[in-house]
Design a protein around this motif. Structure first.
Motif, PDB file in Angstrom:
ATOM      1  N   UNK A  38       8.396  51.237  91.940  1.00 31.56           N
ATOM      2  CA  UNK A  38       9.228  52.443  91.860  1.00 31.56           C
ATOM      3  C   UNK A  38       9.000  53.315  93.091  1.00 31.56           C
ATOM      4  N   UNK A  39       7.741  53.494  93.449  1.00 31.53           N
ATOM      5  CA  UNK A  39       7.394  54.342  94.588  1.00 31.53           C
ATOM      6  C   UNK A  39       8.051  53.841  95.875  1.00 31.53           C
ATOM      7  N   UNK A  40       8.044  52.537  96.059  1.00 33.94           N
ATOM      8  CA  UNK A  40       8.642  51.963  97.259  1.00 33.94           C
ATOM      9  C   UNK A  40      10.142  52.245  97.312  1.00 33.94           C
ATOM     10  N   UNK A  41      10.805  52.127  96.168  1.00 31.76           N
ATOM     11  CA  UNK A  41      12.251  52.381  96.142  1.00 31.76           C
ATOM     12  C   UNK A  41      12.552  53.834  96.484  1.00 31.76           C
ATOM     13  N   UNK A  42      11.825  54.778  95.864  1.00 35.08           N
ATOM     14  CA  UNK A  42      12.179  56.190  96.059  1.00 35.08           C
ATOM     15  C   UNK A  42      11.802  56.684  97.451  1.00 35.08           C
ATOM     16  N   UNK A  43      10.741  56.146  98.032  1.00 33.98           N
ATOM     17  CA  UNK A  43      10.328  56.630  99.356  1.00 33.98           C
ATOM     18  C   UNK A  43      11.022  55.888 100.492  1.00 33.98           C
ATOM     19  N   UNK A  44      11.326  54.608 100.296  1.00 35.35           N
ATOM     20  CA  UNK A  44      11.912  53.834 101.383  1.00 35.35           C
ATOM     21  C   UNK A  44      13.429  53.691 101.268  1.00 35.35           C
ATOM     22  N   UNK A  45      13.939  53.538 100.051  1.00 34.03           N
ATOM     23  CA  UNK A  45      15.386  53.303  99.905  1.00 34.03           C
ATOM     24  C   UNK A  45      16.144  54.574  99.557  1.00 34.03           C
ATOM     25  N   UNK A  46      15.567  55.392  98.674  1.00 31.24           N
ATOM     26  CA  UNK A  46      16.193  56.691  98.403  1.00 31.24           C
ATOM     27  C   UNK A  46      15.875  57.657  99.531  1.00 31.24           C
ATOM     28  N   UNK A  47      14.680  57.530 100.117  1.00 27.21           N
ATOM     29  CA  UNK A  47      14.323  58.345 101.270  1.00 27.21           C
ATOM     30  C   UNK A  47      13.663  59.663 100.943  1.00 27.21           C
ATOM     31  N   UNK A  48      13.016  59.768  99.767  1.00 29.68           N
ATOM     32  CA  UNK A  48      12.314  60.995  99.413  1.00 29.68           C
ATOM     33  C   UNK A  48      10.968  61.025 100.134  1.00 29.68           C
ATOM     34  N   UNK A  49      10.653  62.148 100.765  1.00 32.27           N
ATOM     35  CA  UNK A  49       9.405  62.264 101.524  1.00 32.27           C
ATOM     36  C   UNK A  49       8.218  62.437 100.581  1.00 32.27           C
ATOM     37  N   UNK A  50       7.143  61.707 100.870  1.00 32.53           N
ATOM     38  CA  UNK A  50       5.954  61.755 100.026  1.00 32.53           C
ATOM     39  C   UNK A  50       4.874  62.622 100.665  1.00 32.53           C
ATOM     40  N   UNK A  51       4.210  63.462  99.862  1.00 32.78           N
ATOM     41  CA  UNK A  51       3.087  64.262 100.389  1.00 32.78           C
ATOM     42  C   UNK A  51       1.762  63.509 100.380  1.00 32.78           C
TER      43      UNK A  51
END
Length: 481
Positions: free
Chosen positions: A276-289
């Motif tokens: 899930x994390x990979x999808x949201x940070x790499x494909x959706x493009x949400x920046x992670x802190x």
């Protein structure tokens, strides 16, 4: 091997001559008003489906009452004409519970909106069932109070629909499911009888607590029209942290530490698996802190009463866990914008249609100890059974709720092998002795698998209740059981 639940033979709604049915609906329109009953081509497209992936179906008519008396009149007219009825709220359900069939009549609560009363002394709100959840939240906040139920569809879903599926959402770990936030109800039975039980007391043991029959029954036993909601004091402060952990055992240890160290302040515990994390940070493009490459990611939220006391307490609790080595990385929100950004990672599943294309969403209940084993086995089983199938996992965890999304790239929603996915996922849920529905309901899409989570005796009792309250089988027939 499938273990579908076969329903016994039941009364089917009689097929009425079109002229007779239309005459009954026109008489109802004369009683309720020209805009209250929309017939045939006047039926809006929005009333032909909910958010399930099933094809839309045009009902015979849509009735839009403004109060319980109007709902009663509609049910009496439909009963006399032998017309099946489906209640509709915000139409955000995912299981087909609000989807009509051809020849049915929709009773839409879209005009039954508004807050009737806020009692600050009793911490209650009396509200009409068609009111959007976000409006309920805003009205409570304007009165200096807090309504704890919160869902991603808050701007569209209706509070009556939330109760019909016993919605859960993000803060169940502290405030409970929708059921725990209701003190009183008004509902209309299938024969048109209006039952007003707008209790405002926390303690009321005068006989059976009948409201619980209708909360979670998905509009199959009666139609909820008004509600007394339980409110809470507004949180004085909100603290949140995004944590990275090496493995699921560490997640369970963090949950235990949060329950002990934060106690009643703990309001959310959201876990995201690496896929899930990979999808949201790499494909959706949400920046992670926080850095990537970890075993799990957890969003912890606590709601306190005093920022000068609870804020440092939260910080010290987290620092102790870092010093202990339980956490691989962590970021603490320093502002409301930070908190919203953290939740943006968890809520990025709303962007999955643009990031992943068509997919199927699932909502299951499992023991906390079993969730990682289930996710691991499920991901492998889906890939083995369905060529090209991928899946990602996330959920509330602290309240036993796991969500997953599965899809075969390049296929439309209609082409997705949902039946094969269902067999794998719900079969594993049965093996783990979980629930096929943690918070989304059963509707029609999960009905064949109800026996995976409920015993034959439980299902038989459900059917007994249905037959007692709706002997003609006209209210949302074929749903749930």
């Amino acid at each position: 091997m499938s273990s579908f639940v076969e329903a016994p033979a039941t009364h089917s709604p009689a097929t009425q001559p079109a002229a007779s049915a239309i005459a009954a609906l026109r008489a109802l329109r004369d009683e309720l008003g020209e805009t209250a009953v929309l017939i045939g081509d006047a039926v809006p497209e929005r009333n032909c489906n909910d958010w399930s992936t099933q094809p839309p179906q045009r009902p015979l008519a849509v009735v839009r009452p403004v109060d319980a008396a109007g709902v009663s009149a509609a049910l009496k007219a439909c009963r006399a004409a032998g017309l099946a009825v489906v209640p509709q709220g915000g139409l955000t359900g995912l299981c087909g519970g609000a989807r009509p069939e051809p020849g049915w009549v929709v009773i839409s609560l879209e005009r039954m909106v508004g807050v009737e009363e806020i009692d600050a002394d009793a911490c209650t709100m009396t509200v009409r069932a068609g009111t959007p959840l976000e409006s309920v939240q805003r009205a409570a906040a304007d009165a200096g109070l807090y309504f704890a139920l919160d869902l991603g569809s808050r701007g569209s879903c209706a509070i009556g629909g939330n109760l019909s599926t016993n919605a859960g959402g993000n803060r169940v770990i502290r405030y409970g499911m929708a059921r725990e936030l209701v003190l009183g109800l008004e509902w209309v039975l299938p024969d048109g009888t209006v039952v007003t039980s707008l209790n405002k007391m926390l303690k009321n043991n005068a006989g059976y607590d009948l409201k619980h029959l209708f909360i979670g029954s998905e509009g199959t036993l009666g139609i909820i029209t008004r509600i007394v909601l339980r409110l809470h004091s507004q949180p004085g402060c909100t603290m949140s942290a995004l944590c990275a952990l090496p493995d699921y055992n560490s997640v369970k240890r963090l949950l235990g530490a949060a329950r002990r160290g934060l106690g009643p302040l703990l309001s959310a515990f959201e876990v995201m698996w690496p896929d899930y994390w990979q999808v949201v940070t790499e494909r959706v493009g949400v920046r992670s802190p926080v850095t990537g490459g970890h075993g799990h990611y957890v969003l912890v939220e606590a709601q306190g009463t005093d920022a000068t006391i609870d804020g440092p307490r939260f910080q010290q609790w987290l620092e102790a866990l870092l010093d202990e080595g339980l956490l691989s990385d962590a970021a603490v929100a320093q502002s409301l914008a930070d908190t919203q950004a953290f939740w943006g990672l968890r809520d990025a599943c709303a962007e999955f249609f643009s990031a992943l294309g068509p997919h199927i969403s699932y909502d299951v209940g499992l023991a906390v100890r079993d969730m990682h084993a289930f996710a691991t086995r499920c991901k492998a089983a889906l890939a083995a059974a369905i060529p090209g199938c991928d899946s990602v996992y996330y959920g509330h965890i602290g309240d036993g709720n796991l969500h997953l999304v599965s899809w075969v790239p390049g296929l439309s929603v209609e082409q997705q092998p949902k039946r094969a996915m269902d067999e794998v996922i719900y079969g594993l849920v049965r093996d783990f002795k979980g629930s096929i529905s943690a918070e989304h309901g059963i509707g029609t899409t999960k009905k064949p698998y109800l026996g995976h989570a409920r015993s034959p005796e439980e299902i038989a009792l459900m059917r007994t209740l249905k037959a007692a309250l709706d002997p003609l089988g006209l209210l949302n027939p074929g749903k749930v059981i």
